[in-house]
Design a protein around this motif. Structure first.
Motif, PDB file in Angstrom:
ATOM      1  N   ASN A 237      84.095  69.595  -8.484  1.00 16.12           N
ATOM      2  CA  ASN A 237      84.193  68.834  -7.245  1.00 16.12           C
ATOM      3  C   ASN A 237      84.693  67.406  -7.454  1.00 16.12           C
ATOM      4  OD1 ASN A 237      83.313  70.963  -5.732  1.00 16.12           O
ATOM      5  ND2 ASN A 237      81.224  70.257  -5.509  1.00 16.12           N
ATOM      6  N   ALA A 238      84.249  66.781  -8.548  1.00 19.29           N
ATOM      7  CA  ALA A 238      84.611  65.384  -8.796  1.00 19.29           C
ATOM      8  C   ALA A 238      86.099  65.214  -9.067  1.00 19.29           C
ATOM      9  CB  ALA A 238      83.801  64.839  -9.968  1.00 19.29           C
ATOM     10  N   LYS A 239      86.768  66.282  -9.515  1.00 19.55           N
ATOM     11  CA  LYS A 239      88.216  66.199  -9.746  1.00 19.55           C
ATOM     12  C   LYS A 239      88.989  66.389  -8.445  1.00 19.55           C
ATOM     13  CE  LYS A 239      87.850  67.867 -14.524  1.00 19.55           C
ATOM     14  NZ  LYS A 239      88.245  68.921 -15.497  1.00 19.55           N
ATOM     15  N   VAL A 240      88.460  67.235  -7.579  1.00 21.41           N
ATOM     16  CA  VAL A 240      89.106  67.464  -6.277  1.00 21.41           C
ATOM     17  C   VAL A 240      88.927  66.260  -5.366  1.00 21.41           C
ATOM     18  CG1 VAL A 240      89.000  68.860  -4.174  1.00 21.41           C
ATOM     19  CG2 VAL A 240      88.923  69.963  -6.420  1.00 21.41           C
ATOM     20  N   TRP A 241      87.723  65.680  -5.400  1.00 17.67           N
ATOM     21  CA  TRP A 241      87.427  64.522  -4.553  1.00 17.67           C
ATOM     22  C   TRP A 241      86.686  63.494  -5.404  1.00 17.67           C
ATOM     23  CZ3 TRP A 241      86.271  65.115   1.296  1.00 17.67           C
ATOM     24  CH2 TRP A 241      86.161  63.852   1.901  1.00 17.67           C
ATOM     25  N   PRO A 242      87.408  62.593  -6.083  1.00 19.78           N
ATOM     26  CA  PRO A 242      86.777  61.587  -6.939  1.00 19.78           C
ATOM     27  C   PRO A 242      85.761  60.736  -6.179  1.00 19.78           C
ATOM     28  CG  PRO A 242      89.121  61.683  -7.371  1.00 19.78           C
ATOM     29  CD  PRO A 242      88.877  62.532  -6.156  1.00 19.78           C
ATOM     30  N   ARG A 243      84.738  60.314  -6.881  1.00 16.60           N
ATOM     31  CA  ARG A 243      83.592  59.632  -6.289  1.00 16.60           C
ATOM     32  C   ARG A 243      83.972  58.388  -5.488  1.00 16.60           C
ATOM     33  NH1 ARG A 243      80.281  55.480  -8.023  1.00 16.60           N
ATOM     34  NH2 ARG A 243      81.509  55.303  -9.920  1.00 16.60           N
ATOM     35  N   LYS A 244      84.920  57.600  -5.963  1.00 13.98           N
ATOM     36  CA  LYS A 244      85.228  56.329  -5.321  1.00 13.98           C
ATOM     37  C   LYS A 244      86.282  56.430  -4.216  1.00 13.98           C
ATOM     38  CE  LYS A 244      83.943  53.306  -9.162  1.00 13.98           C
ATOM     39  NZ  LYS A 244      84.382  52.194 -10.066  1.00 13.98           N
ATOM     40  N   MET A 245      86.833  57.616  -4.009  1.00 22.62           N
ATOM     41  CA  MET A 245      87.880  57.765  -3.000  1.00 22.62           C
ATOM     42  C   MET A 245      87.291  58.128  -1.642  1.00 22.62           C
ATOM     43  SD  MET A 245      91.109  59.526  -4.934  1.00 22.62           S
ATOM     44  CE  MET A 245      92.109  59.221  -3.470  1.00 22.62           C
ATOM     45  N   GLN A 246      87.839  57.522  -0.579  1.00 22.17           N
ATOM     46  CA  GLN A 246      87.360  57.806   0.767  1.00 22.17           C
ATOM     47  C   GLN A 246      87.752  59.205   1.221  1.00 22.17           C
ATOM     48  OE1 GLN A 246      88.854  54.482   3.133  1.00 22.17           O
ATOM     49  NE2 GLN A 246      86.852  53.493   2.990  1.00 22.17           N
ATOM     50  N   ILE A 247      88.834  59.710   0.694  1.00 20.61           N
ATOM     51  CA  ILE A 247      89.271  61.071   1.017  1.00 20.61           C
ATOM     52  C   ILE A 247      89.785  61.727  -0.247  1.00 20.61           C
ATOM     53  CG2 ILE A 247      91.642  60.454   1.617  1.00 20.61           C
ATOM     54  CD1 ILE A 247      89.459  63.006   3.467  1.00 20.61           C
ATOM     55  N   GLY A 248      89.517  63.015  -0.398  1.00 15.65           N
ATOM     56  CA  GLY A 248      89.973  63.742  -1.567  1.00 15.65           C
ATOM     57  C   GLY A 248      90.989  64.789  -1.184  1.00 15.65           C
ATOM     58  N   GLY A 249      91.049  65.845  -1.985  1.00 16.09           N
ATOM     59  CA  GLY A 249      91.992  66.912  -1.712  1.00 16.09           C
ATOM     60  C   GLY A 249      93.000  67.133  -2.812  1.00 16.09           C
ATOM     61  N   PHE A 250      92.747  66.573  -4.008  1.00 18.15           N
ATOM     62  CA  PHE A 250      93.650  66.785  -5.132  1.00 18.15           C
ATOM     63  C   PHE A 250      93.640  68.259  -5.536  1.00 18.15           C
ATOM     64  CE2 PHE A 250      92.715  62.234  -5.695  1.00 18.15           C
ATOM     65  CZ  PHE A 250      93.999  61.737  -5.845  1.00 18.15           C
ATOM     66  N   PRO A 251      94.759  68.774  -6.018  1.00 15.82           N
ATOM     67  CA  PRO A 251      94.793  70.168  -6.477  1.00 15.82           C
ATOM     68  C   PRO A 251      93.737  70.399  -7.549  1.00 15.82           C
ATOM     69  CG  PRO A 251      97.018  69.255  -6.363  1.00 15.82           C
ATOM     70  CD  PRO A 251      96.079  68.109  -6.165  1.00 15.82           C
ATOM     71  N   GLY A 252      93.042  71.507  -7.449  1.00 20.95           N
ATOM     72  CA  GLY A 252      92.010  71.776  -8.437  1.00 20.95           C
ATOM     73  C   GLY A 252      91.203  73.009  -8.104  1.00 20.95           C
ATOM     74  N   SER A 253      90.335  73.370  -9.033  1.00 24.28           N
ATOM     75  CA  SER A 253      89.481  74.541  -8.877  1.00 24.28           C
ATOM     76  C   SER A 253      88.022  74.128  -8.897  1.00 24.28           C
ATOM     77  CB  SER A 253      89.734  75.548 -10.005  1.00 24.28           C
ATOM     78  OG  SER A 253      91.083  76.000  -9.986  1.00 24.28           O
ATOM     79  N   VAL A 254      87.246  74.769  -8.059  1.00 28.33           N
ATOM     80  CA  VAL A 254      85.803  74.547  -8.010  1.00 28.33           C
ATOM     81  C   VAL A 254      85.120  75.890  -8.208  1.00 28.33           C
ATOM     82  CG1 VAL A 254      83.865  73.939  -6.514  1.00 28.33           C
ATOM     83  CG2 VAL A 254      85.941  72.531  -6.512  1.00 28.33           C
ATOM     84  N   LYS A 255      84.090  75.890  -9.040  1.00 26.20           N
ATOM     85  CA  LYS A 255      83.321  77.118  -9.225  1.00 26.20           C
ATOM     86  C   LYS A 255      81.864  76.851  -8.871  1.00 26.20           C
ATOM     87  CE  LYS A 255      82.921  81.199 -12.137  1.00 26.20           C
ATOM     88  NZ  LYS A 255      83.372  81.874 -13.360  1.00 26.20           N
ATOM     89  N   ILE A 256      81.238  77.827  -8.238  1.00 24.76           N
ATOM     90  CA  ILE A 256      79.887  77.674  -7.707  1.00 24.76           C
ATOM     91  C   ILE A 256      78.954  78.694  -8.344  1.00 24.76           C
ATOM     92  CG2 ILE A 256      78.496  77.674  -5.597  1.00 24.76           C
ATOM     93  CD1 ILE A 256      81.186  77.239  -4.078  1.00 24.76           C
ATOM     94  N   SER A 257      77.737  78.233  -8.627  1.00 26.75           N
ATOM     95  CA  SER A 257      76.700  79.097  -9.181  1.00 26.75           C
ATOM     96  C   SER A 257      75.409  78.882  -8.400  1.00 26.75           C
ATOM     97  CB  SER A 257      76.471  78.748 -10.661  1.00 26.75           C
ATOM     98  OG  SER A 257      75.273  79.298 -11.142  1.00 26.75           O
ATOM     99  N   CYS A 258      74.786  79.965  -7.939  1.00 28.20           N
ATOM    100  CA  CYS A 258      73.510  79.884  -7.232  1.00 28.20           C
ATOM    101  C   CYS A 258      72.453  80.676  -7.990  1.00 28.20           C
ATOM    102  CB  CYS A 258      73.633  80.427  -5.807  1.00 28.20           C
ATOM    103  SG  CYS A 258      74.765  79.480  -4.774  1.00 28.20           S
TER     104      CYS A 258
END
Length: 300
Positions: free
Chosen positions: A218-239
């Motif tokens: 998530n931090a690569k898609v939407w970096p912490r300090k940016m008001q808006i994200g959306g950079f190309p990238g992959s997110v994987k989720i585990s529950c």
């Protein structure tokens, strides 16, 4: 060229996100005129949020969201355990590295779970255009901080005591809770921060059952300090189910277990619980990261 492409993706993501949140907010405003019970209206509003964010990601193919093989069974088993249960609320915990965490958690949760959940949000978010309408419509709880400095958790005690009573009422009447136990956006995503004790005490008060939503990327898609994200990238989720039979049963199990560190056994219940859950979710994150790396290696 890569930087220009990244900026273009961010611009497109931002536009698509705002347009979808706009129609969702308008729908919520219209919904407020219907003679519905508060919880019903809030649940429908959460469904609208989930729909608008799923649509947003559908139109952003440069963002990839995937799940590990154990996520669907974990949700299915937890939902079965929660059927007809009213005296043990469900609490959903997540790691916090980016605002994208909120979007990813919302789209990944089963709708019937999401519509019963509320979360804590920084009170200043209730003042932002568009987002304020959504925050109030879904019934989330504001947290009033005395400082906006990173790592400073001093809150307005008087205001937050009133909110805490509202949270208790929500849990006592069949509502569920989502929160980030680290208490803030983590600057170092690879290492989870120590969990705050407030959420652990609340879980023990209600003997909550727990499940986690841990995300990588998530931090690569939407970096912490940016008001808006959306950079190309992959997110994987585990529950994973953290306390399927309630946190009190988990604490007892930990105290009886030989592998539990002696220091933890000597601690109060909320401290023991916080340390254990932080370790479990850290391993969950590490396993998720390793699975992504192994997948890339096989792809190579």
């Amino acid at each position: 060229m890569g930087a220009m492409l990244g900026k273009l993706c961010v611009g497109c993501f931002g536009l698509i996100l705002v347009l979808n949140m706009l129609w969702a907010a308008i729908a919520m405003k219209i919904l407020s005129f219907f003679p519905l019970q508060k919880r019903t209206r809030e649940g429908i509003s959460l469904g609208l949020v989930q729909a608008c964010w799923r649509i947003t990601l559908f139109f952003c193919p440069w963002l990839s969201i995937s799940y590990d093989s154990e996520t669907a069974p974990a949700w299915r088993e937890m939902q079965q355990k929660m059927e007809n249960v009213t005296d043990h609320p469900l609490m959903v915990l997540g790691n916090h590295t980016s605002f994208f965490d909120v979007i990813v958690a919302t789209i990944s949760m089963p709708t019937e779970v999401l519509t019963r959940c509320r979360t804590y949000m920084d009170a200043h978010l209730f003042e932002l255009p568009l987002l304020s309408t959504i925050c109030r419509s879904v019934g989330h709880f504001p947290v009033y901080f005395m400082s906006d400095a990173s790592g400073v958790f001093k809150v307005d005690k008087e205001k937050n005591e009133k909110i805490d009573l509202e949270v208790d009422k929500h849990l006592q009447t069949g509502g569920w809770l989502c929160f980030y136990p680290e208490g803030q956006v983590n600057r170092e995503p690879e290492q989870l921060l120590p969990f705050r004790y407030g959420g652990m005490k609340k879980a023990l008060d209600f003997d909550a059952r727990m499940i986690s939503v841990v995300c990588w990327g998530n931090a690569k898609v939407w970096p912490r300090k940016m008001q808006i994200g959306g950079f190309p990238g992959s997110v994987k989720i585990s529950c994973r189910q953290l306390a399927p039979d309630g946190v009190k049963a988990l604490v007892k199990q930990l105290r009886d277990c030989e592998d539990t560190p002696a220091e933890d056994k000597e601690s109060e219940d909320h401290v023991l619980l916080a340390r254990h859950l932080q370790r479990v979710m850290q391993k969950q994150y590490d396993d998720l990261k390793a699975s992504v790396a192994n997948g890339k290696a096989k792809g190579d």
